[in-house]
Design an enzyme around this catalytic site. Sequence first.
Site, mmCIF file in Angstrom:
data_model
loop_
_atom_site.group_PDB
_atom_site.id
_atom_site.type_symbol
_atom_site.label_atom_id
_atom_site.label_comp_id
_atom_site.label_asym_id
_atom_site.label_seq_id
_atom_site.Cartn_x
_atom_site.Cartn_y
_atom_site.Cartn_z
ATOM 1 N N ASP A 91 80.590 48.777 20.877
ATOM 2 C CA ASP A 91 79.731 48.677 19.701
ATOM 3 C C ASP A 91 80.634 48.361 18.507
ATOM 4 O OD1 ASP A 91 78.279 49.260 17.355
ATOM 5 O OD2 ASP A 91 77.136 50.854 18.316
ATOM 6 N N GLU A 121 79.099 54.352 26.323
ATOM 7 C CA GLU A 121 79.404 53.802 25.010
ATOM 8 C C GLU A 121 80.680 54.411 24.426
ATOM 9 O OE1 GLU A 121 77.357 52.808 20.682
ATOM 10 O OE2 GLU A 121 76.280 54.053 22.127
ATOM 11 N N PHE A 163 80.201 48.586 15.373
ATOM 12 C CA PHE A 163 80.214 49.610 14.321
ATOM 13 C C PHE A 163 81.354 50.596 14.561
ATOM 14 C CE2 PHE A 163 79.032 54.010 13.268
ATOM 15 C CZ PHE A 163 79.019 53.921 11.882
ATOM 16 N N GLU A 167 72.010 46.904 16.949
ATOM 17 C CA GLU A 167 71.724 48.269 16.535
ATOM 18 C C GLU A 167 71.907 48.356 15.022
ATOM 19 O OE1 GLU A 167 72.656 52.235 18.715
ATOM 20 O OE2 GLU A 167 74.319 51.881 17.335
#
Length: 292
Positions: free
Chosen positions: A181, A148, A183, A242
């Site tokens: 991701d 990630e 975010f 998430e």
Amino acid sequence: MPIEVACHLNVLVPDAAEPGLTRALGALAELGYSHVVLPPFDPDGAPLAEWAALFRDHGLGPITMVGQAPGADVSSADPAEQERGAAALRRMVDATVALGGDQLNGVSYGLFGRAATAPPREAFERSAAQLGRVADAAHEQGVTMTFEVLNRYETAMINTAEQALDFVAVSGSDHLRVHLDTFHMAVEEADMLEAVRSAVPVLGYLELGQSGRGALGSGSVDAAAVVREAITAGYRGRIGLEAFSRSVLSAVATEVLAIWRDTYTDGAAIAAEAIDIVRSAEATVGSREGTA
């Protein structure tokens, strides 16, 4: 085939304890999710056979997570510490197989947390080489390993899609994949959609997280646009949700992840909204392609 959609377990419950686990899996299965992402766990102490049966019963595939720890870090200059870090990764690959899973995510390239200084290039290269070897071995066991990309406040190793592509190239592996991701991308990427496009050839997991960690429909991230861009660029891998709220997470997790607010109280509603966003975006791309 429709895109497979996953949800992080912590969207609904603080951990994998019962009776919360069974209730969460039932809710996700009813909503149409194909996979559930498990928070980090000790593979030596977890009830793997029991969990595997639960996943099978609910028709959900498990996605595991793995990290590194002080004294067991693949980016270390100490060969013994590197090996302990790689051994921890291999143990989690074995646990993933035992659970009936086929994907291992996580911050597998170094220690989680804000660093005082950026790591030297040598640490980046050591980590990539170790992960490449583990990813190749995991592939032989039917497991795809991703890593990630985090924002600068959670790691100094890999913060952008461009760095992730470099990491894959340095690894020498044909099987290591990238986990993006939104975010974290909202902090680091000048052009989120271009970053997604660039990573598609090696993208193994696209995670949708809103800027405030809450509902996908409220924040600065246009999750639907990200999904449309990824699919248009040829991505057919898994897309995940998430979201974190202080009222749902464990006390330890709230501190580690700096979740200071109750961003939501109903995790099932958050999951329902997210899968609708993914399916609507997917349908929009399909409609465009059908009329092209």
